[in-house]
Design an enzyme around this catalytic site. Structure first.
Site, short mmCIF file in Angstrom:
data_model
loop_
_atom_site.label_atom_id
_atom_site.label_comp_id
_atom_site.label_asym_id
_atom_site.label_seq_id
_atom_site.Cartn_x
_atom_site.Cartn_y
_atom_site.Cartn_z
N HIS A 257 -13.18 2.02 -0.14
CA HIS A 257 -13.33 1.76 0.97
C HIS A 257 -13.81 0.26 0.64
CE1 HIS A 257 -13.98 4.80 4.22
NE2 HIS A 257 -11.95 3.97 4.74
N ARG B 24 -13.35 14.89 8.40
CA ARG B 24 -14.06 15.37 6.85
C ARG B 24 -15.73 15.73 7.05
NH1 ARG B 24 -11.93 9.49 3.96
NH2 ARG B 24 -10.50 9.83 4.26
N ARG C 241 -2.65 -1.59 -3.76
CA ARG C 241 -3.76 -1.14 -3.33
C ARG C 241 -3.62 0.00 -3.66
NH1 ARG C 241 -5.29 3.01 1.28
NH2 ARG C 241 -7.71 3.24 0.43
N GLU D 56 -7.52 -5.52 4.75
CA GLU D 56 -7.58 -5.14 3.47
C GLU D 56 -6.85 -6.01 2.64
OE1 GLU D 56 -9.10 -1.59 5.42
OE2 GLU D 56 -9.79 -1.17 3.35
N ASN E 68 0.26 -1.07 0.38
CA ASN E 68 0.05 -0.09 -0.31
C ASN E 68 0.62 1.63 -0.03
OD1 ASN E 68 -1.82 2.42 0.53
ND2 ASN E 68 -2.45 0.91 1.86
#
Ligand code: ADP
Length: 399
Positions: free
Chosen positions: A181, A242, A91, A385, A7
């Site tokens: 996601h 956010r 990823r 993940e 990643n």
């Protein structure tokens, strides 16, 4: 079989070497400050770890080299040679409309990834750099696979992904809901089907990935039907920092009133809003719970607003799918936030959602926390993940 999962960020690179069949993690760690100086962390299973070591990393290539050296090191390595790495899974944040699943990386795929850069200008270039560095260091014979955050959501119907803007913005500029996601939502939906002992094709699931970034997804028959994040990961529920969804008219109003330029405005929406913005305390849910307990009303409001927003989407997605068999909680807050989970589902008894408070007193484990007589199950499922990326990579390389 061993898969190296990568990643890559602009100045960091997370990695994990794992066997997708046994789910065993052989080693994992992190390269940081790439292009600045270089810090290396390496955690092998049952061997001596390295933490924050100074290693020069002018580019991602040196970072990958450092990882490979550590993995084969005679003292604390976990494999005898690089030949024991069967493939690399990367990823990649944005696959646009070009990728509805994971793919073996070829020259054509690299070109398509470059074309997706305008959709994720901060993330995709770093992911591409990570792929190029692996090919450079490991050679072309080791297969590289791209696993996209957006791919799982490519099954959404047009009614869910179309914004009510002039249609040419979709046709010419690719402005639509993409969702993110995806790897996490896919993984937990598969685990939910296993926990419920039912084929995923028969299930209606609502997956709540609640972490620093949060998104809710409606999953019918194993396919994403709608999701709260949009063209960017700024949309949906309020997050750590956010804003989530808001009236676009607010942007012009605040820019005019305070003289912000668009960069400052977006910095506020991305970094200073969400539960941090409301509370003025922290983006971390543990800090907010502590502050609320001590009587901080803004911290309480931030938590309440978050729970309320997640609850609203659960209702919306149950309506969109015509029912729901299970609600899944995952990621930092979903896996550990006992009170948050309870508050989100309270009041949904009319839908058949009923929590067992005692069972809900759990953290970071796969548990069905619903009451025995509930008709909708509530499942806590730790996301993974890296394992999903490794499983997809193994399927693609066909071993
Ligand atoms: P990221 O999106 O960065 O991967 P995570 O999934 O790790 O984020 O989630 C981080 C969030 O999880 C933080 O807000 C943290 O407070 C929350 N969290 C972790 N442990 C707990 C806990 N025991 N109780 C409540 N919240 C928790």
């Amino acid at each position: 079989m061993n898969i190296l999962v990568i990643n890559a960020g602009s100045s960091s690179l997370k990695y994990q070497l794992l066997n997708p069949e046994t789910q065993e993690v052989l080693a994992k760690g992190l390269c940081e400050r790439i292009g600045i100086d270089g810090k290396f962390t390496y955690k092998p299973a049952n061997k001596e770890a390295i933490k924050d070591a100074d290693v020069a990393m002018p580019t991602h290539s040196e970072a990958i080299q450092t990882v490979l050296h550590a993995l084969v090191d005679e003292h604390n390595g976990v494999i005898a040679s690089m030949k024991e790495i069967d493939a690399v899974g990367h990823r990649v944040v944005h696959g646009g409309e070009a990728f509805s699943g994971s793919v073996l990386i070829t020259e054509d795929v690299m070109n398509a990834l470059e074309e997706c850069i305008p959709l994720a200008p901060l993330h995709n270039p770093a992911n591409i750099t990570g792929i190029k560095a692996c090919v450079e260091v490991m050679g072309k014979e080791v297969p590289q696979v791209a696993v996209f955050d957006t791919a799982f959501h490519q099954t959404m119907p047009a009614v869910a992904y179309t914004y009510a803007l002039p249609y040419e913005f979709y046709q010419q500029d690719k402005v639509r809901r993409y969702g993110f996601h995806g790897t996490s939502h896919k993984y937990v939906s598969q685990r939910a089907a296993a926990m419920l002992g039912k084929p995923i094709e028969e299930l209606k699931l609502i997956s709540c990935h609640l972490g620093n970034g949060s998104s809710i997804t409606a999953i019918q028959g194993g396919k994403s039907m709608d999701t709260t994040m949009g063209f960017t990961p700024l949309a949906g529920v309020p997050m750590g920092t956010r804003s989530g969804d808001l009236d676009a008219g607010i942007i012009e109003y605040l820019m005019n009133k305070h003289g912000y330029d668009i960069k400052e405005m977006l910095n506020i929406l991305n970094k200073k809003s969400g539960v941090l913005g409301i509370s003025g305390v922290s983006s971390d849910f543990r800090d907010l719970e502590d502050a609320a307990e001590k009587g901080n009303q803004q911290a309480q409001l931030a938590l309440d607003a978050f729970d309320y927003s997640v609850k609203k989407f659960i209702g919306a997605y149950a309506a969109a799918m015509g029912g729901v068999d299970a609600i899944i909680f995952t990621a930092g807050v979903g896996e550990n936030g006992v009170t948050t989970r309870a508050n989100i589902v309270s009041g949904l008894e009319y839908m058949g959602v009923k929590m067992d408070a005692e069972k809900n007193n759990t953290r970071g484990k796969e548990v069905d926390v619903s009451a025995d007589d509930a008709t909708v199950r509530i499942l806590v499922i730790p996301t993974n993940e890296e394992l999903m990326i490794a499983m997809d990579t193994a399927t693609i390389v066909g071993k």
